[in-house]
Design an enzyme around this catalytic site. Structure first.
Site, short mmCIF file in Angstrom:
data_model
loop_
_atom_site.label_atom_id
_atom_site.label_comp_id
_atom_site.label_asym_id
_atom_site.label_seq_id
_atom_site.Cartn_x
_atom_site.Cartn_y
_atom_site.Cartn_z
CG HIS A 26 -75.46 -6.11 -31.77
ND1 HIS A 26 -74.54 -5.83 -32.76
CD2 HIS A 26 -76.66 -5.78 -32.27
CE1 HIS A 26 -75.18 -5.34 -33.81
NE2 HIS A 26 -76.48 -5.30 -33.54
CG ASP A 30 -67.42 -9.06 -25.71
OD1 ASP A 30 -68.43 -8.48 -26.15
OD2 ASP A 30 -66.32 -8.51 -25.55
C1 GDG Z 1 -71.42 -4.91 -28.59
C2 GDG Z 1 -71.21 -6.31 -27.99
C3 GDG Z 1 -70.29 -7.08 -30.18
C4 GDG Z 1 -63.46 1.23 -28.40
N1 GDG Z 1 -62.73 2.27 -27.90
C5 GDG Z 1 -62.61 3.15 -28.88
C6 GDG Z 1 -63.29 2.67 -30.01
N2 GDG Z 1 -63.79 1.50 -29.68
C7 GDG Z 1 -64.51 0.64 -30.63
C8 GDG Z 1 -63.75 -0.64 -30.91
C9 GDG Z 1 -64.87 -1.51 -31.45
C10 GDG Z 1 -66.08 -1.01 -30.65
O1 GDG Z 1 -65.75 0.27 -30.12
C11 GDG Z 1 -66.39 -1.92 -29.49
O2 GDG Z 1 -66.97 -3.09 -30.00
P1 GDG Z 1 -66.91 -4.46 -29.19
O3 GDG Z 1 -67.42 -5.53 -30.07
O4 GDG Z 1 -65.52 -4.71 -28.74
O5 GDG Z 1 -67.81 -4.27 -27.88
P2 GDG Z 1 -69.22 -3.57 -27.47
O6 GDG Z 1 -69.15 -2.10 -27.50
O7 GDG Z 1 -69.54 -4.15 -26.13
O8 GDG Z 1 -70.26 -4.07 -28.59
C12 GDG Z 1 -70.04 -7.02 -28.67
C13 GDG Z 1 -70.66 -5.71 -30.73
O9 GDG Z 1 -71.74 -5.11 -30.00
C14 GDG Z 1 -71.07 -5.78 -32.21
O10 GDG Z 1 -72.08 -6.71 -32.40
O11 GDG Z 1 -69.11 -7.53 -30.81
O12 GDG Z 1 -69.88 -8.32 -28.16
O13 GDG Z 1 -70.98 -6.23 -26.57
O14 GDG Z 1 -65.10 -1.27 -32.80
O15 GDG Z 1 -62.71 -0.39 -31.82
N3 GDG Z 1 -63.36 3.32 -31.18
C15 GDG Z 1 -62.74 4.52 -31.26
N4 GDG Z 1 -62.05 5.06 -30.20
C16 GDG Z 1 -61.96 4.41 -29.01
O16 GDG Z 1 -61.30 4.89 -28.07
N5 GDG Z 1 -62.77 5.20 -32.42
#
Ligand code: GDG
Length: 457
Positions: free
Chosen positions: A154, A358
């Protein structure tokens, strides 16, 4: 598809109703075709045990392994999050090398391999998630497992020269080549992976994209992860985001949502927003930034430092620009329900997604899916996020350059409706077409099409 599906991920939802993009995709895949999901129990064990515990689930089998408190320090906080995470995010300066980290990581992987090996038949598909389990397939092969094993990474694939900082740099390619399919987020990740193998004397590249490394033949391909776009759009249509945060009529909402992590580029983002405020004329519409950043991995010192840095920048910018009845940055360290985020995204004029590195970044896609196509907000997106490889109509920025981010925020605030609609329509098509269901079925199709074959001799 033949065989059962066995998913291995560090995180596993312990309640019956899963939430979060990846967790929902895995849940759907297993509900559709049955199988087993194995992940780490949130509570520690007093001592290592090979037994898996059943968790409540409907339509498939969910089982948890436990790690001891010491293994949580070495395997999870240590090797996974203080060695591999900074390595893959190009922060070798933050790598913490403690002698027991690799030992704990390898011990947990060896134990999970024994647990998986007991369940897996030769026709089964084993789908491993992420950097917590790089050596899992090698351990499984050692135990005589010939099933097809795929990894999906990821986070970014590490730059070959950064791997010099990894004590296990010689083992790393062998960990990877024990898989049958290495799924990465982007073409750039695939290129970095091939570069690593090209540099090895015992590796050979084939025209169909496969790589032979020693006795192993494996495939590498990009499977850009998506989101539940329909679900996000439906949650956002409820509306009322402006009222929820009590925005004044002359305020434009700018939103950021990120786990509090040094890879997410938050200091530069807040500084860039401060620069925009310097240029905002009195009487003009005022931008208001809500930055939601739930704390994560708070036991790791690098995360404590970034948190302190952000506290200081947010209060400095607010101290400089706040007025009676107006605070320009609302910086919040807690998490909110997904429905709340969806409504905030829709109310926002700008979505700020400016990570330094990312794998993909799901927030960028969620912001796009949540917009009203008739009056959409503008996505400001780092060129260094995996999402930027396909979301070309965002305002792409260099996240290391605060002037560039500030200029994009100003351009987004001033962008005419027609341009916003045109950019959004293109972004939306991409986000809806390559959603989480497409990601899962593309990956599983590729993994199941690999012939069940033992090593080349
Ligand atoms: C890894 C990789 C890759 C965040 N704050 C809240 C909340 N979130 C949710 C977001 C989003 C998720 O968490 C975060 O996903 P990201 O992709 O932005 O980042 P990582 O956590 O670092 O994820 C990344 C991912 O895996 C998938 O392959 O895209 O690059 O680093 O969905 O919305 N959700 C809620 N409350 C919050 O306050 N409910």
């Amino acid at each position: 598809m033949t065989g059962r599906l066995i998913v291995v991920s560090n995180r596993i939802p312990t309640d019956e109703v899963p939430s979060g993009g990846l967790v929902v995709a895995m849940h759907e895949a297993l509900s559709d075709q049955g199988g087993t999901w194995i992940g780490a129990h949130p509570d520690p064990a007093s001592e290592p045990t090979d037994a898996l515990e059943r968790l409540p689930a409907q339509g498939y089998d969910k089982r948890a392994f436990r790690v001891t408190e010491e293994e949580r320090q070495t395997y999870y906080l240590g090797y996974a999050n203080s060695v591999l995470w900074p390595l893959c995010h190009r922060r070798v300066d933050l790598i913490a090398l403690e002698s027991d980290y690799a030992e704990g990581y390898l011990a947990v992987n060896a134990r999970v391999a024994r647990q998986v090996a007991r369940l897996a038949g030769p026709e089964d598909l084993i789908w491993v998630q992420d950097y917590h389990f790089f050596p899992l397939a090698a351990e499984l092969r050692r135990l005589g497992c010939h099933a097809r094993i795929g990894l999906f990474l990821h986070i970014p694939f590490p730059v070959a020269s950064d791997l010099a900082a990894l004590p296990e740099r010689d083992a790393f390619p062998h960990w990877l080549s024990a898989y049958d399919l290495l799924g990465l987020q982007t073409q750039a990740d695939v290129a970095r992976c091939l570069e690593l193998f090209r540099s090895l004397p015992d590796a050979e590249m084939f025209i169909d994209g496969k790589v032979k490394h020693g006795p192993r033949l494996f495939a590498v391909a990009a499977f850009p992860i998506g989101i539940d776009a329909e679900g996000m759009a439906a949650a956002a249509r409820v509306g009322g985001g402006r009222e929820m945060v009590k925005l004044a009529p002359d305020e434009d909402l700018v939103i950021g949502v990120d786990r509090l992590d040094y890879s997410k580029g938050l200091p530069n983002r807040l500084r860039a927003f401060g620069q925009v405020l310097e240029h905002t004329e009195l009487g003009a519409r005022r931008p208001h930034l809500i930055q939601i950043a739930p704390a994560s991995r708070g036991d790791v010192p690098a995360y404590q430092r970034i948190r302190a840095e952000l506290d200081a920048i947010a209060s400095e910018v607010n101290g400089r620009h706040a007025d009676l009845g107006w605070t320009p940055i609302q910086y919040i360290n807690r998490s909110y329900p997904r429905e709340t985020l969806a409504r905030l995204f829709r109310a926002a004029r700008i979505g700020l997604v400016t990570p330094l590195a990312d794998g993909m970044n799901l927030v960028a896609k969620e912001f796009v899916a949540a917009q009203d196509p008739a009056d959409p907000g503008v996505l400001v997106l780092s060129r260094t996020a995996g999402a930027a490889e396909r979301l070309r109509e965002a305002l792409l920025v260099n996240p290391f350059d605060t002037d560039d981010i500030a200029r994009a925020i100003e351009a987004g605030l001033a962008m005419p409706l027609e341009e916003r609609k045109a950019r959004h329509a293109a972004l939306r098509a991409e986000v809806f077409e390559r959603d989480i269901a497409a990601w899962r079925s593309d990956y599983l199709r590729a993994l199941s099409s690999i012939a069940v074959a033992p090593a080349l001799g």
